[in-house]
Design a protein around this motif. Structure first.
Motif, short mmCIF file in Angstrom:
data_model
loop_
_atom_site.label_atom_id
_atom_site.label_comp_id
_atom_site.label_asym_id
_atom_site.label_seq_id
_atom_site.Cartn_x
_atom_site.Cartn_y
_atom_site.Cartn_z
N ILE A 155 0.82 -1.21 0.00
CA ILE A 155 0.00 0.00 0.00
C ILE A 155 0.86 1.27 0.00
O ILE A 155 0.32 2.37 -0.05
N ILE A 156 2.17 1.09 0.09
CA ILE A 156 3.07 2.24 0.07
C ILE A 156 3.27 2.68 -1.38
O ILE A 156 3.70 1.88 -2.21
N PRO A 157 2.98 3.93 -1.70
CA PRO A 157 3.14 4.37 -3.09
C PRO A 157 4.60 4.41 -3.51
O PRO A 157 5.50 4.56 -2.68
N SER A 158 4.81 4.27 -4.79
CA SER A 158 6.17 4.36 -5.33
C SER A 158 6.66 5.80 -5.22
O SER A 158 5.88 6.73 -4.97
N LYS A 159 7.94 5.99 -5.42
CA LYS A 159 8.50 7.34 -5.36
C LYS A 159 7.86 8.24 -6.42
O LYS A 159 7.61 9.42 -6.18
N LYS A 160 7.59 7.68 -7.59
CA LYS A 160 6.97 8.46 -8.66
C LYS A 160 5.58 8.90 -8.25
O LYS A 160 5.20 10.07 -8.44
N THR A 161 4.80 7.98 -7.69
CA THR A 161 3.43 8.30 -7.26
C THR A 161 3.45 9.34 -6.14
O THR A 161 2.66 10.28 -6.13
N SER A 162 4.38 9.16 -5.19
CA SER A 162 4.50 10.12 -4.09
C SER A 162 4.85 11.51 -4.62
O SER A 162 4.31 12.52 -4.15
N THR A 163 5.74 11.56 -5.61
CA THR A 163 6.14 12.84 -6.20
C THR A 163 4.96 13.51 -6.88
O THR A 163 4.73 14.73 -6.73
N LEU A 164 4.17 12.73 -7.63
CA LEU A 164 3.00 13.29 -8.30
C LEU A 164 1.97 13.79 -7.29
O LEU A 164 1.33 14.83 -7.51
N LEU A 165 1.82 13.06 -6.19
CA LEU A 165 0.89 13.47 -5.14
C LEU A 165 1.31 14.81 -4.55
O LEU A 165 0.48 15.72 -4.39
N MET A 166 2.58 14.93 -4.24
CA MET A 166 3.06 16.18 -3.68
C MET A 166 2.94 17.32 -4.68
O MET A 166 2.56 18.44 -4.32
N ALA A 167 3.25 17.05 -5.94
CA ALA A 167 3.14 18.09 -6.98
C ALA A 167 1.71 18.60 -7.09
O ALA A 167 1.47 19.81 -7.22
N ALA A 168 0.74 17.67 -7.01
CA ALA A 168 -0.67 18.05 -7.09
C ALA A 168 -1.05 18.95 -5.92
O ALA A 168 -1.74 19.96 -6.09
N ILE A 169 -0.60 18.58 -4.71
CA ILE A 169 -0.91 19.38 -3.52
C ILE A 169 -0.24 20.74 -3.60
O ILE A 169 -0.84 21.78 -3.31
N PHE A 170 1.03 20.76 -4.03
CA PHE A 170 1.78 22.01 -4.12
C PHE A 170 1.13 22.96 -5.12
O PHE A 170 0.94 24.15 -4.84
N ILE A 171 0.79 22.44 -6.30
CA ILE A 171 0.17 23.28 -7.34
C ILE A 171 -1.19 23.79 -6.88
O ILE A 171 -1.52 24.97 -7.06
N THR A 172 -1.98 22.91 -6.26
CA THR A 172 -3.29 23.31 -5.77
C THR A 172 -3.18 24.42 -4.73
O THR A 172 -4.00 25.33 -4.68
N SER A 173 -2.13 24.34 -3.91
CA SER A 173 -1.96 25.36 -2.86
C SER A 173 -1.69 26.75 -3.44
O SER A 173 -1.83 27.75 -2.74
N TRP A 174 -1.32 26.79 -4.73
CA TRP A 174 -1.02 28.08 -5.36
C TRP A 174 -2.17 28.60 -6.23
O TRP A 174 -2.00 29.58 -6.95
N ILE A 175 -3.32 27.96 -6.17
CA ILE A 175 -4.49 28.46 -6.90
C ILE A 175 -5.04 29.68 -6.15
O ILE A 175 -5.43 29.58 -4.99
N LYS A 176 -5.05 30.82 -6.78
CA LYS A 176 -5.51 32.07 -6.19
C LYS A 176 -4.92 32.28 -4.79
O LYS A 176 -5.64 32.27 -3.78
N PRO A 177 -3.61 32.42 -4.69
CA PRO A 177 -2.97 32.59 -3.38
C PRO A 177 -3.49 33.81 -2.64
O PRO A 177 -3.76 34.86 -3.25
N ILE A 178 -3.64 33.67 -1.34
CA ILE A 178 -4.18 34.75 -0.51
C ILE A 178 -3.09 35.76 -0.16
O ILE A 178 -3.30 36.97 -0.19
N TRP A 179 -1.91 35.23 0.20
CA TRP A 179 -0.76 36.09 0.53
C TRP A 179 0.43 35.60 -0.29
O TRP A 179 1.29 34.87 0.20
N PRO A 180 0.47 35.95 -1.59
CA PRO A 180 1.49 35.37 -2.49
C PRO A 180 2.94 35.57 -2.05
O PRO A 180 3.73 34.62 -2.12
N ALA A 181 3.29 36.76 -1.61
CA ALA A 181 4.69 37.01 -1.24
C ALA A 181 5.09 36.19 -0.02
O ALA A 181 6.14 35.54 0.00
#
Length: 212
Positions: free
Chosen positions: A3-29
């Motif tokens: 059930i442990i994701p591969s490194k590639k899957t983990s990287t994609l998961l983090m990338a998705a979370i990171f990108i989502t966190s930058w949708i219409k940022p509240i305090w960009p700087a």
């Protein structure tokens, strides 16, 4: 079943979370300042993986920490609406139940630092230097405590270059003069969660040898 994701899957998961966190940022700087550490840490992680054998579990644990940090960075830690999320999903207020008067999402991130990095450090030092799990744990918890101290010094150095309001927004003390001390404590507690697993003489947990 693994059930442990591969490194590639983990990287994609983090990338998705990171990108989502930058949708219409509240305090960009301010978010960029916090997120810069996430980006730097991720590149250091991949450099480490490139030159050292790392298990999928160890990699995933670090990704959990970095992803949580990315979420916290969007709301500058102190404004993360975790209690609103819980009330919306479960009709339950954690703050009210525990009597909290401050936003404690920053404490979760510091706890995860200790929790997620301890087994990773143990695996690395035990395999690289042929140490026992017990010695590896002692090194790991020491590293967590020392680096937590360094980080609080780093926050202080950043803060003294900012205005009072910007420093408060970055550090997220929320009026708590003991904030730095508590952050270091919860990171240590996160590391100590693994104590029984690695220090108990009856423990069946062993450091998995990683083929070189």
């Amino acid at each position: 079943m693994n059930i442990i994701p591969s490194k590639k899957t983990s990287t994609l998961l983090m990338a998705a979370i990171f990108i989502t966190s930058w949708i219409k940022p509240i305090w960009p700087a301010e978010q960029a300042l916090h997120s810069s550490l996430t980006v730097i840490a991720f590149f250091i992680l991949w450099h480490h993986v490139k030159h050292n054998k790392t298990t999928d579990l160890d990699f995933f644990l670090i990704i959990i920490f970095l992803s949580t940090h990315s979420i916290a960075a969007r709301w500058l830690y102190s404004n993360t609406p975790y209690d609103n999320w819980l009330q919306t999903m479960l009709g339950f207020s954690l703050n009210q139940h525990l009597g909290w008067t401050r936003n404690n999402f920053d404490r979760l991130v510091h706890f995860l630092y200790g929790f997620c990095f301890t087994p990773v450090i143990i695996s690395h030092v035990a395999n690289r230097f042929f140490l026992s799990a017990k010695k590896g744990f002692i090194i790991a918890i020491t590293a967590i405590m020392v680096t937590s101290l360094w980080y609080e010094w780093f926050e202080w150095l950043i803060a003294i270059t900012l205005s009072a309001n910007d420093a408060e927004a970055y550090n997220g003390q929320q009026g708590d003069m003991w904030d730095a001390h508590k952050d270091m404590l919860v990171a240590t507690i996160g590391s100590l969660v693994w104590a029984k697993a690695y220090l108990s003489p009856h423990s069946t947990r062993a450091v998995t040898a990683i083929p070189r």
